[in-house]
Design an enzyme around this catalytic site. Structure first.
Site, PDB file in Angstrom:
ATOM      1  N   HIS A   1      -5.174   3.669  -3.598  1.00  0.00           N
ATOM      2  CA  HIS A   1      -5.919   2.630  -4.321  1.00  0.00           C
ATOM      3  C   HIS A   1      -5.517   1.246  -3.804  1.00  0.00           C
ATOM      4  O   HIS A   1      -6.373   0.417  -3.480  1.00  0.00           O
ATOM      5  CB  HIS A   1      -5.624   2.773  -5.814  1.00  0.00           C
ATOM      6  CG  HIS A   1      -6.270   1.753  -6.684  1.00  0.00           C
ATOM      7  ND1 HIS A   1      -7.322   2.056  -7.515  1.00  0.00           N
ATOM      8  CD2 HIS A   1      -6.024   0.430  -6.873  1.00  0.00           C
ATOM      9  CE1 HIS A   1      -7.688   0.960  -8.172  1.00  0.00           C
ATOM     10  NE2 HIS A   1      -6.910  -0.036  -7.803  1.00  0.00           N
ATOM     11  N   GLU A   2      -4.213   1.007  -3.705  1.00  0.00           N
ATOM     12  CA  GLU A   2      -3.743  -0.312  -3.273  1.00  0.00           C
ATOM     13  C   GLU A   2      -4.030  -0.571  -1.795  1.00  0.00           C
ATOM     14  O   GLU A   2      -4.383  -1.690  -1.411  1.00  0.00           O
ATOM     15  CB  GLU A   2      -2.253  -0.478  -3.585  1.00  0.00           C
ATOM     16  CG  GLU A   2      -1.887  -0.291  -5.049  1.00  0.00           C
ATOM     17  CD  GLU A   2      -2.725  -1.072  -6.053  1.00  0.00           C
ATOM     18  OE1 GLU A   2      -3.315  -2.109  -5.695  1.00  0.00           O
ATOM     19  OE2 GLU A   2      -2.792  -0.640  -7.214  1.00  0.00           O
TER      20      GLU A   2
END
Length: 136
Positions: A126-127
């Site tokens: 996600h990051e």
């Protein structure tokens, strides 16, 4: 120093640029901001606090882990996940890998390679997506 988390899609308009040792304050600020928001954030990317650098942080057993210039080098086992984000409203469906291998620099700029699976792997993906200019 803790920074405010920026809201909205504009922060993901550009890919993050590689971080250097000159970005040490951004690393400290990202970690401090994560610690302050650990009760509601599984991870953060530097662009979420106003620095367009390729730096992420996430927690393992409530201990912040910094990755500078992370790159996923291998992956396996895809699945569908539903994710939220402190910079965006609502949740979104996304495809993630169950297991990933990541090359990165730690906060002291020493080369590291790690294998991650499950929820931690999902947070890292996600990051890193945010570093790539992807909302999620």
């Amino acid at each position: 120093m803790e920074r405010s988390i920026i809201q909205g899609t504009q922060i993901f308009a550009n890919k993050a640029v590689p971080a250097t040792k000159k970005d040490q304050q951004d690393i400290i600020d990202l970690r401090d901001t994560f610690i302050h928001n650990a009760n509601r954030a599984a991870g953060l990317a530097a662009n979420m606090i106003g620095s367009n650098k390729r730096i992420i942080v996430f927690g393992i057993n409530q201990i912040p882990v910094i990755m500078v210039n992370p790159k996923i080098t291998s992956h396996s086992g895809s699945y569908q996940a539903t994710e939220g984000c402190l910079s965006l409203q609502g949740e979104r469906s996304v495809t993630r890998y169950q297991e990933i291998t990541v090359n990165y620099l730690d906060e002291n700029f020493k080369q590291q390679t790690g294998k991650f699976h499950g929820f931690v792997a999902e947070v890292i993906q996600h990051e890193i997506d945010h570093c790539e200019g992807k909302e999620i």
